[in-house]
Motif scaffolding. Structure first.
Motif, PDB file in Angstrom:
ATOM      1  N   VAL A 154      39.578  29.098  31.243  1.00 57.29           N
ATOM      2  CA  VAL A 154      40.522  29.713  32.445  1.00 57.29           C
ATOM      3  C   VAL A 154      40.953  28.452  33.433  1.00 57.29           C
TER       4      VAL A 154
ATOM      5  N   THR B  68      39.626  39.288  26.249  1.00 54.13           N
ATOM      6  CA  THR B  68      39.902  40.661  26.680  1.00 54.13           C
ATOM      7  C   THR B  68      41.221  41.241  26.117  1.00 54.13           C
TER       8      THR B  68
ATOM      9  N   HIS C  97      36.133  42.652  31.134  1.00 50.70           N
ATOM     10  CA  HIS C  97      34.990  42.625  30.132  1.00 50.70           C
ATOM     11  C   HIS C  97      33.340  43.006  30.673  1.00 50.70           C
TER      12      HIS C  97
ATOM     13  N   GLU D  87      43.095  33.866  37.409  1.00 48.59           N
ATOM     14  CA  GLU D  87      42.906  32.783  36.560  1.00 48.59           C
ATOM     15  C   GLU D  87      43.839  33.194  35.267  1.00 48.59           C
TER      16      GLU D  87
ATOM     17  N   ARG E  96      32.217  36.891  27.024  1.00 47.65           N
ATOM     18  CA  ARG E  96      32.851  35.679  27.027  1.00 47.65           C
ATOM     19  C   ARG E  96      34.331  35.811  26.311  1.00 47.65           C
TER      20      ARG E  96
ATOM     21  N   MET F 146      31.829  31.214  40.927  1.00 40.81           N
ATOM     22  CA  MET F 146      32.878  31.335  40.050  1.00 40.81           C
ATOM     23  C   MET F 146      34.135  30.577  40.301  1.00 40.81           C
TER      24      MET F 146
ATOM     25  N   VAL G  83      43.885  33.065  31.661  1.00 37.97           N
ATOM     26  CA  VAL G  83      42.905  33.170  30.662  1.00 37.97           C
ATOM     27  C   VAL G  83      43.627  32.760  29.091  1.00 37.97           C
TER      28      VAL G  83
ATOM     29  N   THR H 290      24.952  28.573  33.475  1.00 38.85           N
ATOM     30  CA  THR H 290      25.036  27.455  32.613  1.00 38.85           C
ATOM     31  C   THR H 290      26.234  26.660  33.056  1.00 38.85           C
TER      32      THR H 290
ATOM     33  N   TRP I 233      34.366  27.545  27.842  1.00 37.90           N
ATOM     34  CA  TRP I 233      33.022  28.057  27.329  1.00 37.90           C
ATOM     35  C   TRP I 233      33.270  28.406  25.801  1.00 37.90           C
TER      36      TRP I 233
ATOM     37  N   ARG J  52      29.070  24.176  32.653  1.00 34.49           N
ATOM     38  CA  ARG J  52      30.191  24.156  31.651  1.00 34.49           C
ATOM     39  C   ARG J  52      31.266  22.829  32.076  1.00 34.49           C
TER      40      ARG J  52
ATOM     41  N   LYS K  70      42.107  38.643  38.952  1.00 34.88           N
ATOM     42  CA  LYS K  70      41.642  37.562  39.864  1.00 34.88           C
ATOM     43  C   LYS K  70      42.560  36.184  40.285  1.00 34.88           C
TER      44      LYS K  70
HETATM   45  C1  LIG Z   1      38.204  36.958  31.060  1.00 34.04           C
HETATM   46  C2  LIG Z   1      37.135  36.038  31.682  1.00 34.04           C
HETATM   47  C3  LIG Z   1      37.516  35.416  32.965  1.00 34.04           C
HETATM   48  C4  LIG Z   1      36.764  34.330  33.390  1.00 34.04           C
HETATM   49  N1  LIG Z   1      36.830  33.989  34.755  1.00 34.04           N
HETATM   50  C5  LIG Z   1      36.330  32.922  35.271  1.00 34.04           C
HETATM   51  C6  LIG Z   1      36.530  32.615  36.621  1.00 34.04           C
HETATM   52  O1  LIG Z   1      37.357  32.772  37.297  1.00 34.04           O
HETATM   53  N2  LIG Z   1      35.604  31.534  37.096  1.00 34.04           N
HETATM   54  C7  LIG Z   1      34.627  31.112  36.123  1.00 34.04           C
HETATM   55  O2  LIG Z   1      33.612  30.253  36.845  1.00 34.04           O
HETATM   56  N3  LIG Z   1      34.415  31.583  35.125  1.00 34.04           N
HETATM   57  C8  LIG Z   1      35.248  32.609  34.690  1.00 34.04           C
HETATM   58  N4  LIG Z   1      34.635  33.136  33.365  1.00 34.04           N
HETATM   59  C9  LIG Z   1      33.734  32.547  32.526  1.00 34.04           C
HETATM   60  C10 LIG Z   1      32.413  32.728  32.778  1.00 34.04           C
HETATM   61  O3  LIG Z   1      32.008  31.914  33.927  1.00 34.04           O
HETATM   62  C11 LIG Z   1      31.457  31.990  31.730  1.00 34.04           C
HETATM   63  O4  LIG Z   1      31.899  30.925  31.317  1.00 34.04           O
HETATM   64  C12 LIG Z   1      31.589  33.082  30.490  1.00 34.04           C
HETATM   65  O5  LIG Z   1      31.129  34.164  30.728  1.00 34.04           O
HETATM   66  C13 LIG Z   1      30.577  32.294  29.291  1.00 34.04           C
HETATM   67  O6  LIG Z   1      29.410  32.263  29.777  1.00 34.04           O
HETATM   68  P1  LIG Z   1      28.550  30.844  29.776  1.00 34.04           P
HETATM   69  O7  LIG Z   1      29.500  30.022  30.426  1.00 34.04           O
HETATM   70  O8  LIG Z   1      27.677  31.185  31.019  1.00 34.04           O
HETATM   71  O9  LIG Z   1      28.144  30.597  28.599  1.00 34.04           O
HETATM   72  C14 LIG Z   1      35.474  33.973  32.803  1.00 34.04           C
HETATM   73  C15 LIG Z   1      35.250  34.311  31.437  1.00 34.04           C
HETATM   74  C16 LIG Z   1      36.345  35.361  31.017  1.00 34.04           C
HETATM   75  C17 LIG Z   1      35.680  35.993  29.799  1.00 34.04           C
END
Ligand SMILES: Cc1cc2nc3c(=O)[nH]c(=O)nc-3n(C[C@H](O)[C@H](O)[C@H](O)COP(=O)(O)O)c2cc1C
Ligand SMILES: Cc1cc2nc3c(=O)[nH]c(=O)nc-3n(C[C@H](O)[C@H](O)[C@H](O)COP(=O)(O)OP(=O)(O)OC[C@H]3O[C@@H](n4cnc5c(N)ncnc54)[C@H](O)[C@@H]3O)c2cc1C
Ligand SMILES: NC(=O)c1ccc[n+]([C@@H]2O[C@H](COP(=O)([O-])OP(=O)(O)OC[C@H]3O[C@@H](n4cnc5c(N)ncnc54)[C@H](O)[C@@H]3O)[C@@H](O)[C@H]2O)c1
Ligand SMILES: [Zn+2]
Lengths: 988, 187, 417, 89
Positions: free
Chosen positions: C264, C78, C184, C292, C75, A546, C294, A577, C337, A579, C290
């Motif tokens: 993010v 929040t 979340h 980012e 996803r 991440m 959002v 996934t 996403w 992205r 963290k």
């Molecule tokens: C509030 C929030 C913060 C997120 N922060 C990060 C992040 O710091 N790095 C990251 O790679 N993805 C982050 N994500 C996205 C997730 O990696 C992921 O894309 C999302 O949960 C959707 O799932 P999917 O992409 O596997 O379909 C974040 C998602 C949310 C909801």
């Protein structure tokens, strides 16, 4: 001064020119062609960053966009500073200033490193398990500390000084990646006659050709082939070549987004140039030749500065002329490492040891290394590394036996095999399959519009990659011409390779998997043990993958560990996934030119310039600018509005109503159509007459209103609210085209055809009568709600006798280009009558005095005609119109519905706040309605308000309460009509 | 009594003229008369004869003569362009020709304003905000359509290989102009 | 349930983290349950937790077709707030906010609920009127919400741009201080762990494929990818997939499922102290713990189950963010996403019984249901256990669409999230 | 950005279109004769399928026409489109 680790010859840098730059305040030098990482490495500087969680010292791991560690902040001015850039991608130029991040006070001494000492307290997900007591503690105590610890770089604090641009492009074949496979694909596609776009994220085309020594397996000279291919491409006018351009997103229907970095590599870019440019490409065919990324090995202490990917070291050597160390230990599970070892050996570096975890190393490359006498140990892993800010040595251990050996080194290279760069393929929703022999996920096939070639599908031999790319290019070009010759097909298949995917970290000490986010083998095991078995859960619990590199070097290793822990196949465990974006993309690039006056069009009426000169204060209504009031010298808004209102009531006021939506409804069935769309009767409306029209949604709620004039039996001039114009037209078109296509009616927006000058007040007629030719404006001849066409000052005129003020009024429509002159002329003429321009605020007050509603203010999408006191508008005897059926539902007949009433405060000075709630004295907590409009009325000499009150019409005279922030006010319910209830002024 | 009003272009003086430019020139086109004609193909055919320019029945194509043009905008919609002083004549001719048949003719001379962009990189400038493929093989001379430029709707008509006519609602015209100037500066 | 605490962490620090147990079991589905929840998002898991805890119900399962929390719960951006306009809505959401305030303690799982406040920007006179109406309505209901001038808004959120040169200047803002964000994923995991401790079976990788009804039409069983499971009570809490599942029981729903995207930035040190939403220029933003940023906005235009959207929707959102925070223009998008949000005609949820005996539905949260998670679970459990709605969710029926008693927050204010 | 096949103008970028919901839901000829349930079904109930969807689009920034299309809501791929009044190919 050339860095001491620079080779004497070779590389693609320009040694004749020196570039000076700063890193953490110190001056260094490099050459054109260097990036920040290569230039610093040439000075022996390996320590470039600190990790996210434990603040561990980190060096350069890779040589390109996969780099997880070496993140820096670039730029000396806040307005041009960028955090989190990869040193491996920052090209140096004179005066470049970079600094390290996530450390205090300095990179070599960082107090945050205490986290590393305390790391046993901070396993994956530790924060879910603590910081809960006391309940307020999280927000006020723990969170602020955690927030400060987290985050990598520092966001810029000043507005960005740079400019960004965007472009849509179309091509037949888009080739992503310009390594051997991509170059071959582009050339073949271009030869097939296709319009080709070739992009690569690097500063030069060539991909791995630039990193490897001269000749390929088959003896082809890499650089010569590259030069020849590029020359062909450059000479073809159907080819566009884009370096420094990353394809970061693939969307439905081969829509691919690229970001081109235009100026960051320049010391003095031309000021007009954008910093970056977004290319939005629609390609008929896409070829992905994005190569493969090397995998680190997972062993204890694998994260120290001086631990690097083997291929990266080779790139630094061949491409940048930099020796990344002097004495080298190589840790590998793949044959490719031996090629690197031989290269480095030939370049005069000492290979202190090669530790191959596999039980045998039998390929031709390993044989060559053996023959050259390199110290090769099979069945051997790295048990530990030593050193703090730079590696000093490694402990090698025999698998299983525990026999150990300490080897001194200043560079430890890792080669855990290659991971094809399938990000974009996967974004395009291609399916992946796990290939055991490669230890990698490979594209399952082409999607018909998108193909993959070269290392990206596991073809690592350069000559084969070239052939593969050429095939892909030929196929792609042919597919863009489906009627052409027989479609060629791909013939090359993916060979086996001997890479071993390290499923098991051979020892239990802390080994890093995700470097940037400090995710270790222990964290992954803990997650699985705690029941986070899905890879998606593991990812989110440990944060593996991440970080800003999105796991380019770590995801497969993490997956392998999870698979091992769960005793499952890699394929069954599956991937997280992919992205967009492939690598991070600047917000500014995505926002492009949409800033300032290009953020949104600014819609101005033809009278705008006049109003501006006159000092008008404007308000935004949608994209429109509307004059709100016209303050005279030192007037407050209240004073200006009072003066403007007075003028209308006593003399005349002039109002710019040009923003009103206008739709010309024409055709033999126009009246029938309007009758279905509006609640009112239109069939019987006489030519030359106008009517207030009320439009509902099919759900029965008021959607819009306006005046509709009949100019001819088959021609209506419909007006709408300013904000509602597009919505009303779209809804009319929808019904017309899809429900009643048999009606012969056509709708045309004429909002902008006409400038509308509204003149209101007892002297209105006197002022305009002399101008209007061919229409008798006398009350009997041209009564309230009359409409006519004629001329004014020699130009076409549509004039309505309407009033939104309660005074005698006229709306003068003239072709927009004449609006300004007509306004001038009337203003001039009206001076003697005290003609005063007034704005939207006075208009609001005047109409409220009359109880006229504003859709969107009195109504809020939940009001019926009856609620608003507009039941009278519903045409009697109409069997149907849009929304009628819904009015018969239970809720619409509920006696407790809110209804429009007037409210008068007991104290006439008090102006209620719009939105104030209304309660009864008996129940001061339960709202029975709210104030929709409230003003001080100069006409009445007191305040007044309109409100929507539950059962309001039955409450006339009732005393209610309006609790406001300061105090509660008493109000009396009154009819929603404060002025001239009989309408004598209107009709006069 | 005031004087006869004069037309004031939505683009204003500041945006009316532009010096020559190697990449693409921009100029405001003179005021014209414009009508939106709505009707079915038989009426369109009659109207075309009266107008003096046949209305294209092929989608997204314009026909033109020396000083008049009819642009297909939809299966029942054409934009008619003619010199400014021809408005009355055009209107009269169509009314006469079509008699009682169903159609709509709406004057929109002031609603729209026109500008022209021309030059070797005109397509590239347009593609800063227009998502269409403007390669001559896909958008040949004579093609016309409503489309998008940034956040504005425009009518785009290729009148020569390097020349485009843009018709746009008057309040969006300054935006379109500024957008194109900005895009040209960033090529 | 193993208790989480600082002490437990310290103990495990010494023991090499070997003392931690599974946070929830991974049972095979039983043949029969007293109640089944279809959908292992936050709402479904919370429902199971409350059924077990508040209503003493045993032998319950949550069926999740893939991994719990992987739907919109995992996803979303929040944002948690309760300053909704209508009484029905503000009581629904404030009920949830009150539960949020103690959720970490209730679940013994730190969900990092951070009440840092939400600023909702007004850019024109109409916005100002609408937000003031919210402020008045909320205060009367005891829901905190206050009106700030532009300067006060800037003082609350120093990075915010408020100068008059903006295309749409900031005229002021509504501030709800109790609003905030939460972690979340932790919400799903915390509920799962707590429900599991009460005996709830959480069955992952188990998709409902059909709903079986007996001769009277009542619910009898559910067919799944892991076999048939008998039950007399089914609660459908499947967000974007609700129409599909209700279709299995023969019901057509007033729902459409749209893609909703979020993104993010790369993580940076704290720069943004609160949540900022602008409905008029279409974007909202907060910063996670963290680091980012959002960011999100409205849905894509067409229905879709693809969990991705179009680039132009993101670029549009970032235009707005850069307009409000020009210093963030050089920040970079790290990941984007999409989710699948189920939208009702009035943009308000449905928490209700259905015409099929034994079948209950909790859906229609659209772009803004994360904030309701604890309240939604509590109320839906009540509705399922007692076969009648709690007074707070009584207005959120399916029948309101027939009778016209809509709760139209969107039409009234066009504010969501 | 989707590439949408306008039956009048050919494939064009999504930016030029507006989505107009499920296709084949025509307004009842006599709304008054419908029960509240039936009326609500017309107004609000939608198929909302996971898979092929018959839907309406308007080429609003193009030819202005509403038309029907069939699209897979899982992949967002269009299958085909047709003019109102015609039947799908
Ligand atoms: C509030 C929030 C913060 C997120 N922060 C990060 C992040 O710091 N790095 C990251 O790679 N993805 C982050 N994500 C996205 C997730 O990696 C992921 O894309 C999302 O949960 C959707 O799932 P999917 O992409 O596997 O379909 C974040 C998602 C949310 C909801
Ligand atoms: C990008 C984005 C941003 C958002 N931002 C906010 C915000 O800021 N604030 C806010 O309050 N809300 C927000 N929301 C909305 C919020 O995420 C949702 O309303 C909420 O999370 C819904 O929770 P849920 O438990 O009902 O649904 P979900 O979490 O989606 O759970 C439903 C579950 O049902 C499962 N399921 C589906 N079909 C089946 C089947 N046949 N069998 C078994 N299981 C099945 C799914 O896999 C899924 O896990 C946002 C949503 C998105 C997508
Ligand atoms: N021996 C091995 O095991 C091994 C392993 C990996 C690669 N290789 C080498 O791989 C080569 C195969 O050639 P190839 O052309 O497939 O790969 P390549 O690595 O030579 O080229 C890939 C190119 O794609 C570019 N790229 C990747 N993602 C991109 C994106 N999103 N946008 C823009 N550009 C992007 C990279 O910058 C690179 O230039 C052979 O020359 C071989 O030597 C060998
Ligand atoms: Zn079309």
């Amino acid at each position: 001064m050339t860095g001491p680790f620079r080779t004497e010859i070779g590389g693609r840098i320009d040694r004749t020119r020196r570039i000076d730059f700063r890193f953490d305040g110190r001056l260094y030098s490099g050459h054109p062609g260097d990036n920040l990482a290569s230039a610093l490495l040439s000075h022996g500087v390996h320590l470039l960053g600190r990790s996210f969680k434990y603040h561990r010292p980190r060096g350069v791991l890779g040589a390109g966009s996969e780099e997880p560690n070496a993140l820096v902040r670039v730029g000396s001015y806040e307005s041009r500073a960028t955090p989190n850039l990869r040193a491996t991608q920052v090209e140096i130029h004179d005066l470049l200033v970079a600094e390290s991040q996530n450390r205090y006070p300095s990179l070599s001494f960082d107090v945050g490193a205490i986290n590393d000492v305390l790391s046993p307290l901070f396993p994956a997900g530790f924060y879910y398990k603590t910081f809960m007591w006391p309940a307020w503690g999280w927000r006020r105590l723990y969170e602020p500390i955690i927030r400060r610890m987290a985050g990598l770089g520092r966001a810029p604090t000043a507005p960005d000084a740079d400019i960004y641009a965007q472009r849509y492009v179309h091509c037949d074949v888009l080739v992503v990646g310009a390594g051997p496979a991509g170059l071959a694909a582009a050339r073949a596609a271009a030869q097939g006659g296709a319009r080709v776009l070739l992009c690569d994220e690097q500063s030069e085309f060539g991909g791995s050709l630039l990193s490897e020594p001269d000749t390929t397996e088959a003896g082809r000279n890499r650089l010569a082939w590259r030069a020849a291919t590029l020359a062909t491409l450059a000479a073809s006018d159907n080819v566009t070549l884009l370096t420094r351009s990353t394809a970061f997103g693939v969307f439905a229907d081969n829509f691919v987004a690229l970001v081109e970095r235009v100026t960051d590599h320049l010391a003095n870019p031309e000021p007009a140039l954008p910093r970056e440019r977004l290319w939005q490409v629609r390609a008929r065919q896409v070829v992905l030749a994005t190569g493969a990324i090397e995998r680190p090995m997972v062993f204890a202490g694998n994260d120290r500065p001086g631990v690097m990917l083997a291929g990266a070291a080779r790139t630094y050597l061949h491409r940048y002329g930099v020796r990344t160390g002097r004495r080298i230990v190589l840790a590998t599970s793949a044959d490719s490492a031996y090629g690197v070892a031989m290269d480095l050996h030939r370049a005069g570096l000492t290979i202190a040891a090669i530790a191959d975890v596999r039980n045998e190393a039998s390929g031709p490359l390993a044989a060559a290394a053996r023959a050259a006498g390199l110290p090769l140990r099979t069945s051997t892993h790295i048990a530990a590394t030593h050193g703090r800010l730079r590696i000093r040595g490694a402990t090698l251990a025999r698998n299983g036996t525990g026999a150990r050996e300490k080897v001194a080194c200043d560079l430890l290279l890792m080669s855990g095999g290659y991971t094809p760069t399938v990000h974009l393929y996967s974004q395009a929703r291609g399916t992946l399959r796990f290939d055991e022999s490669l230890g990698a996920f490979l594209p399952g096939g082409d999607t018909g519009i998108l193909q993959v070639a070269g290392a990206c599908r596991g073809i690592f031999a350069t000559d084969v990659a070239i052939a593969d790319g050429a095939e892909a290019g030929t196929v792609a070009a042919a597919r863009t011409d489906p009627g052409g010759a027989p479609q060629p097909v791909r013939t090359i298949s993916v060979p086996d390779s001997g890479a071993l995917l390290a499923r098991e970290a051979p020892c239990d000490r802390r080994a890093f998997v995700d470097f940037q986010n400090d995710v270790t083998t222990k964290d992954l095991r803990l997650a699985v043990r705690e029941g986070f078995v899905s890879v998606e859960h593991v990812k989110r619990y440990t944060t593996a993958g991440m970080a800003t590199d999105q796991g380019k070097t770590s995801n497969i290793n993490a997956l392998a560990l999870v698979a091992n822990e769960r005793r499952m196949d890699m394929a069954a465990v599956g991937l997280t996934t992919f992205r967009m974006p492939y690598t991070p993309v600047t917000f500014g690039t995505l926002a492009g030119a949409a800033r300032g006056n290009l953020f949104d069009p600014i819609r101005q009426t033809p009278i705008h310039a006049w109003a501006e000169d006159r000092g008008a204060v404007f308000e935004d209504v949608g994209m429109w600018k509307r004059a709100r009031y016209f303050p005279a010298a030192r007037e407050t808004m209240a004073q200006a509005v009072a003066r403007e209102c007075r003028a209308v009531r006593t003399g005349a006021g002039l109002f710019d109503a040009s923003t009103l939506g206008k739709i010309e409804v024409v055709g033999p069935d126009a009246a029938i159509f309007l009758e279905r769309m509006y609640v009112n009767n239109f069939r019987k409306l006489a030519v030359g007459r106008a009517r207030y029209g009320l439009m509902l949604g099919e759900d029965g709620f008021v959607l819009d209103d306006g005046v509709i004039g009949r100019l001819a039996p088959d021609r209506f001039h419909v007006t709408t609210t300013t904000g509602g114009a597009p919505r009303v037209l779209a809804m009319m078109e929808d019904y017309l085209q899809t429900e009643w296509p048999d009606l012969r009616v056509w709708l045309t927006s004429t909002t902008e055809e006409w400038a509308v000058v509204s003149i209101q007040g007892p002297r209105a007629r006197d002022i305009i009568a002399p101008f209007v030719i061919g229409i008798d404006l006398a009350p009997q001849a041209f009564p309230h709600m009359a409409v006519a066409e004629g001329t004014i000052l020699g130009v076409n005129l549509r004039i309505f006798r309407v009033s939104f003020t309660g005074e005698c009024g006229f709306e003068i429509n003239v072709p927009a280009d004449y609006g300004s002159d007509v306004w001038h002329a009337i203003m001039q003429q009206g001076t003697v009558f005290g003609l005063t321009p007034y704005g939207t605020e006075a208009m609001h007050v005047l109409r409220a005095e009359k109880g006229y509603i504003i859709v969107g203010q009195e109504s809020d999408g939940t009001a019926t005609p009856d609620d608003l006191g507009l039941g009278w508008a519903i045409g009697r005897g109409k069997s149907d119109f849009v929304g009628k059926r819904s009015l018969a539902r239970a809720a619409m007949r509920d006696p407790s519905r809110k209804q429009l009433v007037g409210l008068l405060t007991s104290n006439g000075e008090t102006v209620l706040q719009e939105g104030a709630q209304i309660v009864t004295a008996a129940n001061g907590n339960a709202s029975i309605g709210h104030v929709t409009s409230a003003y001080f009325s100069t006409t009445l000499g007191r305040s007044m308000a309109l409100a929507m009150i539950s059962g309001g019409k039955a409450r006339m005279g009732e005393k209610l309460l309006a609790p406001m922030l300061d105090r509660t006010h008493e109000v009396t319910v009154a009819p929603a009509m404060f002025y001239d209830p009989k309408g004598e002024r209107l009709y006069g | 009594m005031a004087e006869q009003p004069v037309r004031q272009s939505a683009l204003g003086a500041a945006r009316a003229t532009q010096g020559p430019h190697a990449a693409a020139c921009l100029r405001a086109l003179p005021a014209a008369s414009r009508f939106s004609f709505r009707g079915s193909p038989p009426e369109a055919e009659t109207a075309g004869v009266a107008f003096g320019v046949p209305f294209s029945l092929q989608s997204c194509r314009a026909h033109q003569t020396e000083d008049r043009a009819a642009l297909w905008l939809g299966p029942d919609e054409w934009l008619l362009l003619a010199p400014e002083d021809a408005a009355r004549a055009v209107q009269a001719a169509l009314i006469r020709a079509l008699g009682e048949r169903p159609y709509a003719l709406i004057g929109i001379a002031h609603r729209n304003t026109a500008l022209e962009i021309s030059g070797p990189r005109a397509t590239m400038v347009l593609n800063a905000g227009c998502p269409l493929d403007l390669h001559t093989s896909r958008f040949p001379v004579g093609m016309c359509t409503r489309t998008i430029l940034g956040k504005a709707e425009i009518i785009l008509w290729r009148t020569a290989s390097e020349v485009f006519h843009i018709d746009v609602w008057r309040t969006f015209a300054p935006y379109v102009w500024d957008f194109l100037i900005e895009a040209r500066a960033r090529l | 349930m193993q208790r989480f605490s600082a002490l437990a962490l310290a103990r495990n620090a010494l023991s090499g983290q070997t003392g931690w147990q599974r946070q929830w079991r991974s049972p095979d589905p039983a043949k029969r349950y007293n109640a089944i929840i279809i959908g292992g998002g936050g709402h479904g898991l919370a429902t199971a937790f409350h059924l077990a805890r508040d209503h003493g119900m045993r032998n319950i399962a949550v069926l999740e077709k893939s991994w719990i929390g992987g739907g919109n719960t995992g996803r979303n951006t929040t944002i948690i707030r309760s300053n909704y306009l209508f009484n029905a809505s503000s009581s629904l959401y404030d009920h949830a906010v009150k539960l949020w305030e103690n959720l970490s303690q209730t679940l013994n799982y730190n969900v990092m609920f951070s009440q840092r406040g939400v600023l909702m920007l007004a850019h024109n006179v109409h916005d100002e009127q609408v937000f003031k109406r919210h402020v008045h309505a909320n205060r009367l209901n005891g829901v905190d919400n206050e009106w700030l001038t532009a300067a006060q808004a800037k003082a609350f959120c120093p990075p915010l741009r408020i100068d008059a040169g903006m295309r749409y200047p900031v005229l002021g803002a509504a501030l709800q201080r109790r609003a905030g964000v939460a972690r979340h994923d932790a919400v799903a995991w915390g509920y799962a762990r707590a429900a599991d401790a009460l005996g709830v079976d959480i069955v992952e990788n188990c998709a409902a494929t059909s709903i079986v009804r007996d001769r009277q039409g009542a619910v009898e069983a559910v067919e799944t990818t892991r076999g048939r499971i008998a039950t007399a009570k089914i609660g459908v809490v499947a967000a974007g997939n609700t129409s599909v599942i209700m279709g299995m029981a023969g019901l057509r729903m007033p729902l459409e499922s749209f893609p909703l995207q979020a993104l993010v930035s790369e993580p940076v040190k704290p720069v943004l102290p609160c949540i900022v939403m602008s409905n008029t220029i279409h974007a909202y933003i907060s910063q996670s713990d963290k680091g980012e940023l959002v960011i999100g906005a409205g849905t894509d235009a067409y229905i879709s189950y693809s969990q991705r959207g179009a680039l132009h929707v993101s670029t549009h959102t970032l235009e707005a963010i850069c307009e409000l925070f020009p210093q963030f223009r050089r920040m970079r998008m790290l990941r984007n996403w999409g989710g699948i949000v189920d939208v009702t005609p009035d943009r308000s949820p449905i928490i209700a019984k259905t015409s099929v005996p034994g079948l209950y539905v909790n859906c229609g949260w659209g772009t803004g249901g994360f904030k309701a998670t604890p309240g939604s679970g509590h109320l839906f459990a009540w509705t399922m256990a007692k076969d009648e709605p709690h007074p707070i969710n009584a207005p959120f029926t399916l029948e309101r669409f027939r009778d016209g008693f809509l709760i139209d927050e969107a039409a009234a204010a066009a504010v969501s999230h | 950005m989707l590439l949408i096949p306008c039956p009048y103008c050919g494939p064009r970028p999504e930016l030029e279109f507006t989505y107009a919901g499920e296709a084949n839901i025509s307004r009842p000829a006599e709304p008054e004769s419908l029960s509240d349930e039936q009326w609500a079904a017309y107004l609000y109930q939608r198929t909302n399928p996971r898979g092929m969807h018959a839907e309406r689009w308007r080429h609003v920034h193009g030819c202005g026409r509403y038309f029907n299309a069939s699209r897979d809501t899982l992949s967002d791929q269009f299958q085909f489109s047709w003019k109102p009044g015609e039947s799908p190919p």
